[in-house]
Scaffold this active site. Structure first.
Site, short mmCIF file in Angstrom:
data_model
loop_
_atom_site.label_atom_id
_atom_site.label_comp_id
_atom_site.label_asym_id
_atom_site.label_seq_id
_atom_site.Cartn_x
_atom_site.Cartn_y
_atom_site.Cartn_z
NE ARG A 26 -1.60 2.59 2.65
CZ ARG A 26 -0.28 3.43 3.50
NH1 ARG A 26 -0.46 4.48 2.50
NH2 ARG A 26 -0.15 3.51 4.44
CG HIS A 218 3.82 4.24 9.15
ND1 HIS A 218 3.21 3.58 8.25
CD2 HIS A 218 3.85 5.59 8.81
CE1 HIS A 218 2.78 4.16 7.39
NE2 HIS A 218 3.39 5.09 7.35
CB CYS A 251 2.33 10.75 1.55
SG CYS A 251 0.34 11.56 1.44
CG ASN A 260 7.05 3.06 4.50
OD1 ASN A 260 6.31 4.08 3.59
ND2 ASN A 260 6.17 3.45 6.03
P1 HMG Z 1 -13.06 14.40 -3.06
O1 HMG Z 1 -12.90 14.80 -4.24
O2 HMG Z 1 -13.47 15.56 -1.76
O3 HMG Z 1 -14.23 13.33 -2.31
O4 HMG Z 1 -12.40 13.02 -2.44
P2 HMG Z 1 -16.41 13.75 -2.66
O5 HMG Z 1 -16.47 12.87 -1.72
O6 HMG Z 1 -15.67 14.81 -2.94
O7 HMG Z 1 -16.67 12.57 -3.89
C1 HMG Z 1 -15.58 12.68 -5.24
C2 HMG Z 1 -15.79 11.53 -6.49
O8 HMG Z 1 -14.60 10.77 -5.98
C3 HMG Z 1 -16.92 10.80 -6.74
O9 HMG Z 1 -16.88 10.23 -7.41
C4 HMG Z 1 -17.02 9.79 -5.17
O10 HMG Z 1 -17.74 8.83 -5.32
C5 HMG Z 1 -15.23 9.36 -4.91
P3 HMG Z 1 -18.03 10.93 -9.59
O11 HMG Z 1 -19.26 11.37 -8.66
O12 HMG Z 1 -16.55 12.14 -8.84
O13 HMG Z 1 -17.75 9.89 -10.31
N1 HMG Z 1 -14.80 8.48 -4.03
C6 HMG Z 1 -14.60 7.58 -4.09
N2 HMG Z 1 -14.32 7.18 -5.60
C7 HMG Z 1 -13.76 6.40 -4.33
N3 HMG Z 1 -13.55 5.08 -3.86
C8 HMG Z 1 -13.46 6.45 -2.68
C9 HMG Z 1 -14.29 7.28 -2.89
N4 HMG Z 1 -15.03 8.21 -1.85
C10 HMG Z 1 -15.11 9.16 -3.06
N5 HMG Z 1 -13.52 5.51 -1.35
C11 HMG Z 1 -11.21 11.24 -0.59
C12 HMG Z 1 -11.79 12.42 -0.94
C13 HMG Z 1 -10.60 11.47 1.22
C14 HMG Z 1 -12.12 9.93 -1.32
C15 HMG Z 1 -10.02 11.70 -1.37
O14 HMG Z 1 -9.53 12.69 -0.69
C16 HMG Z 1 -8.84 10.85 -1.59
O15 HMG Z 1 -9.32 9.14 -1.99
N6 HMG Z 1 -7.37 9.85 -0.87
C17 HMG Z 1 -6.49 9.41 -0.91
C18 HMG Z 1 -5.69 10.10 -0.06
C19 HMG Z 1 -4.71 9.16 -0.21
O16 HMG Z 1 -5.06 7.85 -0.14
N7 HMG Z 1 -3.33 9.18 1.03
C20 HMG Z 1 -2.24 8.34 0.95
C21 HMG Z 1 -2.44 7.55 1.87
S1 HMG Z 1 -2.25 8.68 3.43
C22 HMG Z 1 -0.05 7.92 3.58
O17 HMG Z 1 0.44 8.13 3.01
C23 HMG Z 1 0.15 8.00 5.22
C24 HMG Z 1 0.42 6.98 5.59
O18 HMG Z 1 0.94 6.24 5.15
C25 HMG Z 1 1.10 7.39 7.55
C26 HMG Z 1 2.93 8.22 7.33
O19 HMG Z 1 2.95 7.69 6.55
O20 HMG Z 1 2.38 9.10 7.87
C27 HMG Z 1 -0.76 6.90 5.98
MG MG Z 2 3.67 6.87 5.07
#
Ligand code: HMG
Ligand code: MG
Length: 316
Positions: A26, A218, A251, A260
């Site tokens: 992931r 993490h 990220c 990581n």
């Molecule tokens: P948004 O654009 O604000 O969502 O995104 P929305 O609610 O306004 O919806 C917009 C569109 O997205 C709609 O589709 C929804 O259906 C769709 P449309 O009508 O335009 O066709 N949608 C989805 N589709 C699939 N799966 C879903 C989903 N939700 C809405 N779950 C949202 C908001 C949170 C979805 C977006 O910002 C997003 O997906 N962000 C993901 C960011 C991410 O994954 N970042 C990396 C992970 S975090 C990380 O790496 C840190 C960590 O490792 C710890 C560390 O290192 O500190 C964990």
């Molecule tokens: Mg991370």
């Protein structure tokens, strides 16, 4: 390598066992330029399942426009072979993600948010308060469906947009997340800026309020401090550490974030300290070589580089 035969007060309180939480499929693959074919992801996760790792985070059910690398989350979740007793988890940002994850057979999910407003907004397009409200539609329904729920707090030790982050904002978030019912909160050093005294400070603030077994660490190894930070965590009683094979990771919404902490580097250190993980280092190295081939670049893990170097010297 054999465990150390002498101990000093410095290491007297170390845990005898640590849970290594593998996030490479992931956190690692979400940040790669090259799209990895679904079949290769499935083969990798199946191979990782044979290394002795107890937990693997396999994908994210997020908006594929935000993270195109993991757009095949359902296919991956449906395609892997699950081994009895192992935990396979995934990120879910909202109810839609949870529903898709449950449909695809996931039994462990993780919610995520940041300790700093700007990173939270850039990463999940909501304020921290809005995110916590959205989690009310995720945590309890997931539990009712029989799923375990973990949480991540990102940017605990520094934010790529805001710089320093108040440790008390992490304390407030951990409180809210545990109240919502998550079983564990993983503290993320998203851009790899943490140093040992800072790690001690954050952990002590948290453990004065919450049980230590609710916390995991993490680290991203951007500045080479990840293992030093892990040792501080172990000395304070943390027993779950996140890492990614080969040192993959980052990220996409955190500029400057790099890999990581590498799982091989972590296992090598823990093995040497006599701390049990159940993970077979050689099997893990084979998985990392497999990943290196399909992402087409050298992986940063120091153990991996030393291992490859030693093998080629032995052949010469
Ligand atoms: P948004 O654009 O604000 O969502 O995104 P929305 O609610 O306004 O919806 C917009 C569109 O997205 C709609 O589709 C929804 O259906 C769709 P449309 O009508 O335009 O066709 N949608 C989805 N589709 C699939 N799966 C879903 C989903 N939700 C809405 N779950 C949202 C908001 C949170 C979805 C977006 O910002 C997003 O997906 N962000 C993901 C960011 C991410 O994954 N970042 C990396 C992970 S975090 C990380 O790496 C840190 C960590 O490792 C710890 C560390 O290192 O500190 C964990
Ligand atoms: Mg991370």
């Amino acid at each position: 390598m054999a465990a150390q035969s002498h101990t000093s007060p410095l290491f007297a309180g170390l845990p005898s066992q640590v849970t290594v939480y593998e996030v490479g499929p992931r956190d690692g693959l979400q940040n790669e330029q090259r799209m990895v074919p679904t079949a290769d992801k499935i083969a990798l996760i199946n191979a990782l399942s044979l290394t002795g790792l107890p937990k693997i985070e396999i994908t994210s059910f997020v908006n594929p426009k935000w993270i195109p690398q993991l757009a095949d989350a359902s296919e991956v979740a449906r395609g892997i072979s699950r081994r009895e007793g192992m935990g396979y988890s995934c990120l879910v940002p909202n109810r839609r993600g949870l529903d898709s994850a449950l449909d695809a057979g996931m039994k462990e999910v993780a919610v995520f948010l940041s300790a700093s407003e700007t990173h939270n907004k850039k990463n999940i397009n909501k304020t921290i308060a809005e995110t916590l409200t959205a989690f009310e539609e995720v945590v309890a329904p997931a539990q009712r469906a029989g799923a375990l729920v973990r949480a991540y707090v990102s940017t605990v030790f520094g934010c790529p947009y805001e710089g320093k982050v108040d440790p008390e904002s992490t304390v407030r978030l951990v409180d809210k997340l545990l109240t919502l019912g998550v079983y564990q909160v993983s503290l993320g050093d998203t851009i790899g800026v943490a140093t040992p005294r800072q790690v001690e400070d954050v952990i002590l603030r948290l453990t004065s309020r919450f049980p230590i077994d609710k916390l995991a660490l993490h680290f991203h190894d951007t500045r080479g401090t990840a293992l030093a930070n892990v040792v501080v965590g172990l000395q304070l009683g943390i027993t779950t550490i996140d890492s990614a094979l080969g040192g993959l990771g980052g990220c996409p919404y955190a500029p400057g974030a790099s890999g990581n902490l590498a799982t091989e580097d972590l296992i090598y250190m823990l093995d040497g300290m006599g701390i049990h993980t159940g993970v077979h280092l050689d099997a893990l190295v084979d998985c990392s070589r497999q990943v290196g081939a399909f992402i087409g670049r050298e992986l940063p893990s120091k153990y991996l580089k030393a291992h490859v170097g030693a093998r080629s010297r032995a052949k010469a």
